[in-house]
Design a protein around this motif. Structure first.
Motif, mmCIF file in Angstrom:
data_model
loop_
_atom_site.group_PDB
_atom_site.id
_atom_site.type_symbol
_atom_site.label_atom_id
_atom_site.label_comp_id
_atom_site.label_asym_id
_atom_site.label_seq_id
_atom_site.Cartn_x
_atom_site.Cartn_y
_atom_site.Cartn_z
ATOM 1 N N GLY A 66 4.584 55.334 49.546
ATOM 2 C CA GLY A 66 4.337 56.044 50.569
ATOM 3 C C GLY A 66 2.855 56.358 50.608
ATOM 4 N N ASP A 67 2.639 57.866 50.923
ATOM 5 C CA ASP A 67 0.998 57.884 51.124
ATOM 6 C C ASP A 67 0.354 57.883 49.783
ATOM 7 N N GLY A 68 1.106 58.333 48.506
ATOM 8 C CA GLY A 68 0.690 58.346 47.533
ATOM 9 C C GLY A 68 0.069 56.925 47.134
ATOM 10 N N ILE A 70 -0.372 54.274 48.952
ATOM 11 C CA ILE A 70 -1.866 53.983 49.646
ATOM 12 C C ILE A 70 -3.031 54.617 49.234
ATOM 13 N N ASN A 71 -2.790 55.895 48.972
ATOM 14 C CA ASN A 71 -4.005 56.522 48.394
ATOM 15 C C ASN A 71 -4.480 55.633 47.206
ATOM 16 N N THR A 72 -3.469 55.442 46.217
ATOM 17 C CA THR A 72 -4.056 54.753 45.157
ATOM 18 C C THR A 72 -4.952 53.344 45.353
ATOM 19 N N ALA A 73 -4.220 52.498 46.447
ATOM 20 C CA ALA A 73 -5.139 51.446 46.724
ATOM 21 C C ALA A 73 -6.427 51.575 47.265
ATOM 22 N N CYS A 74 -6.482 52.737 48.051
ATOM 23 C CA CYS A 74 -7.819 53.351 48.497
ATOM 24 C C CYS A 74 -8.679 53.705 47.544
ATOM 25 N N ALA A 75 -8.344 54.404 46.373
ATOM 26 C CA ALA A 75 -9.072 54.654 45.336
ATOM 27 C C ALA A 75 -9.559 53.244 44.681
ATOM 28 N N GLY A 76 -8.813 52.373 44.568
ATOM 29 C CA GLY A 76 -9.614 51.125 44.090
ATOM 30 C C GLY A 76 -10.461 50.484 44.812
ATOM 31 N N PHE A 77 -10.239 50.607 46.220
ATOM 32 C CA PHE A 77 -11.346 50.200 47.153
ATOM 33 C C PHE A 77 -12.481 50.727 47.151
ATOM 34 N N LEU A 78 -12.236 52.298 46.788
ATOM 35 C CA LEU A 78 -13.580 53.036 46.787
ATOM 36 C C LEU A 78 -14.425 52.622 45.537
ATOM 37 N N LYS A 79 -13.640 52.487 44.451
ATOM 38 C CA LYS A 79 -14.519 52.128 43.267
ATOM 39 C C LYS A 79 -15.037 50.598 43.462
ATOM 40 N N GLU A 129 -15.439 59.534 45.258
ATOM 41 C CA GLU A 129 -14.429 58.450 45.200
ATOM 42 C C GLU A 129 -13.016 58.842 45.272
ATOM 43 N N VAL A 130 -12.514 59.938 45.704
ATOM 44 C CA VAL A 130 -11.266 60.429 45.634
ATOM 45 C C VAL A 130 -10.927 60.174 47.144
ATOM 46 N N PRO A 131 -9.966 59.590 47.521
ATOM 47 C CA PRO A 131 -9.637 59.107 48.858
ATOM 48 C C PRO A 131 -8.560 60.230 49.506
ATOM 49 N N ILE A 132 -8.658 60.412 50.766
ATOM 50 C CA ILE A 132 -7.786 61.183 51.576
ATOM 51 C C ILE A 132 -7.284 60.161 52.546
ATOM 52 N N VAL A 133 -5.941 59.835 52.431
ATOM 53 C CA VAL A 133 -5.335 58.855 53.380
ATOM 54 C C VAL A 133 -4.942 59.730 54.520
ATOM 55 N N SER A 134 -4.320 60.568 54.380
ATOM 56 C CA SER A 134 -3.525 61.201 55.460
ATOM 57 C C SER A 134 -3.899 62.711 55.716
ATOM 58 N N ASP A 274 0.018 65.036 46.713
ATOM 59 C CA ASP A 274 0.129 65.018 45.027
ATOM 60 C C ASP A 274 -0.986 66.354 44.999
ATOM 61 N N PRO A 275 -0.931 66.910 43.601
ATOM 62 C CA PRO A 275 -1.872 67.741 43.327
ATOM 63 C C PRO A 275 -3.014 67.116 43.062
ATOM 64 N N ALA A 276 -4.237 67.884 43.310
ATOM 65 C CA ALA A 276 -5.400 67.152 43.494
ATOM 66 C C ALA A 276 -6.657 68.318 43.005
ATOM 67 N N LEU A 277 -7.843 68.004 43.498
ATOM 68 C CA LEU A 277 -8.870 68.827 42.967
ATOM 69 C C LEU A 277 -8.963 70.176 43.573
ATOM 70 N N ALA A 278 -9.650 71.026 42.462
ATOM 71 C CA ALA A 278 -9.846 72.606 42.865
ATOM 72 C C ALA A 278 -11.173 72.538 43.517
ATOM 73 N N LEU A 279 -11.204 73.909 44.280
ATOM 74 C CA LEU A 279 -12.531 74.040 45.281
ATOM 75 C C LEU A 279 -13.572 74.306 44.176
ATOM 76 N N PRO A 280 -14.930 74.177 44.365
ATOM 77 C CA PRO A 280 -15.331 73.668 45.886
ATOM 78 C C PRO A 280 -15.249 72.191 45.896
#
Length: 298
Positions: A66-68, A70-79, A129-134, A274-280
């Motif tokens: 699922g989206d998670g 795909i997000n992992t794949a995009c994280a590798g692309f960004l790296k 370098e943290v992706p947001i796919v959707s 999925d759980p992610a970063l805190a603000l800001p």
């Protein structure tokens, strides 16, 4: 021409279906003359490292999930700093990104799309370098999702969010935020903030007809009130694709947005479920960073 394919899938215990699907994809691609390798990963970190290296050694990456995933794949692309064409075999609960891109949800049809489809440029949201796919959510929508266990989501599907959300609706908690976007700065109280990169949310592809996966914009929805009296109104606007026109909803399009927490309690986000970063946080759009294999009639 894409000749060398790498299929990355979750190889941990309980994911036997992923391995079977990966082998089926390999067989179909080999039948049309492609070179295919499988990579079963045991963790998200291992998958990101595998994909980071793969961009310089393969012509196409295929991900199953699922989206998670795909997000992992995009994280590798960004790296790696760049991407290669991405093939998607949907295998999640909602498959929001696949729905938005009209990728078949049926496994056999999704495999055929890898053969018949063509790479198309697709935007990606990023926080560094943290992706947001959707999508990215914060506030009470994120709080509701936080209460949903992965096992319950697999067992009951998206309806579990409704049951978990009823309890949250009886509270009246809001969050004080500072928003900087499009050259303007504003301090406001909100109960939900949602950022999307496509026209789809929660599998509803009619959510925002104005948005496209390649329009180079983030789409931001700020709900000032999310109470029981308003839930039916918001639901109607949500299903009809007019949420941005509902009273009490602030909508904006931007290429970058900075969100600061002015509340006393920490505010954490959820990215692609999925759980992610805190603000800001500062969210940007990476226009056309991805090349996703889409049906030719998309």
């Amino acid at each position: 021409m894409m000749q060398k394919y790498l299929i990355v899938y979750n190889g941990t215990a309980g994911k036997a279906d992923n391995e079977a699907i990966a082998k089926s994809v390999r067989q179909k691609l080999q039948e049309v003359g492609k070179q295919v390798e499988l990579a079963a990963t045991e963790s998200e970190e291992a998958a990101i490292k595998q994909i980071q290296v793969a961009v310089d050694n393969y012509d196409c990456l295929v991900t199953i999930g699922g989206d998670g995933s795909i997000n992992t794949a995009c994280a590798g692309f960004l790296k790696a700093g760049h991407s290669i064409p991405l093939g998607i075999i949907p295998g999640g609960t909602v498959n929001n990104f696949a729905r938005a891109l009209k990728i078949p949800l049926n496994t056999n049809k999704a495999i055929q799309n890898l053969i018949d489809g063509s790479p198309a440029q697709v935007d990606l949201g990023v926080i560094g370098e943290v992706p947001i796919v959707s999508s990215l959510t914060l506030g009470r929508l994120a709080d509701i999702s936080q209460d949903v266990k992965q096992d319950d989501k697999r067992k009951f599907g998206t309806i579990i969010y409704l049951f978990k959300g009823i309890k949250e609706l009886f509270t009246n908690r809001s969050y004080k935020l500072k928003i900087d976007a499009n050259g303007n700065s504003e301090i406001l109280r909100a109960q939900i903030l949602l950022i999307t990169t496509t026209n789809s949310v929660g599998g509803n592809v009619a959510f925002n007809p104005e948005a496209r996966y390649d329009d180079d914009y983030l789409h931001v929805f700020i709900l000032k009130k999310f109470t029981l009296p308003k839930i039916m109104t918001y639901a109607a606007y949500f299903l009809s694709g007019n949420l941005k026109n509902a009273r009490g909803v602030k909508y904006l399009k931007c290429k970058q947005i900075h969100i600061e927490n002015l509340s006393s309690r920490s505010i954490k986000t959820r990215i692609d479920g999925d759980p992610a970063l805190a603000l800001p946080i500062t969210v940007k759009i990476r226009a056309n960073f991805l090349r996703v294999i889409l049906p030719d009639d998309c």
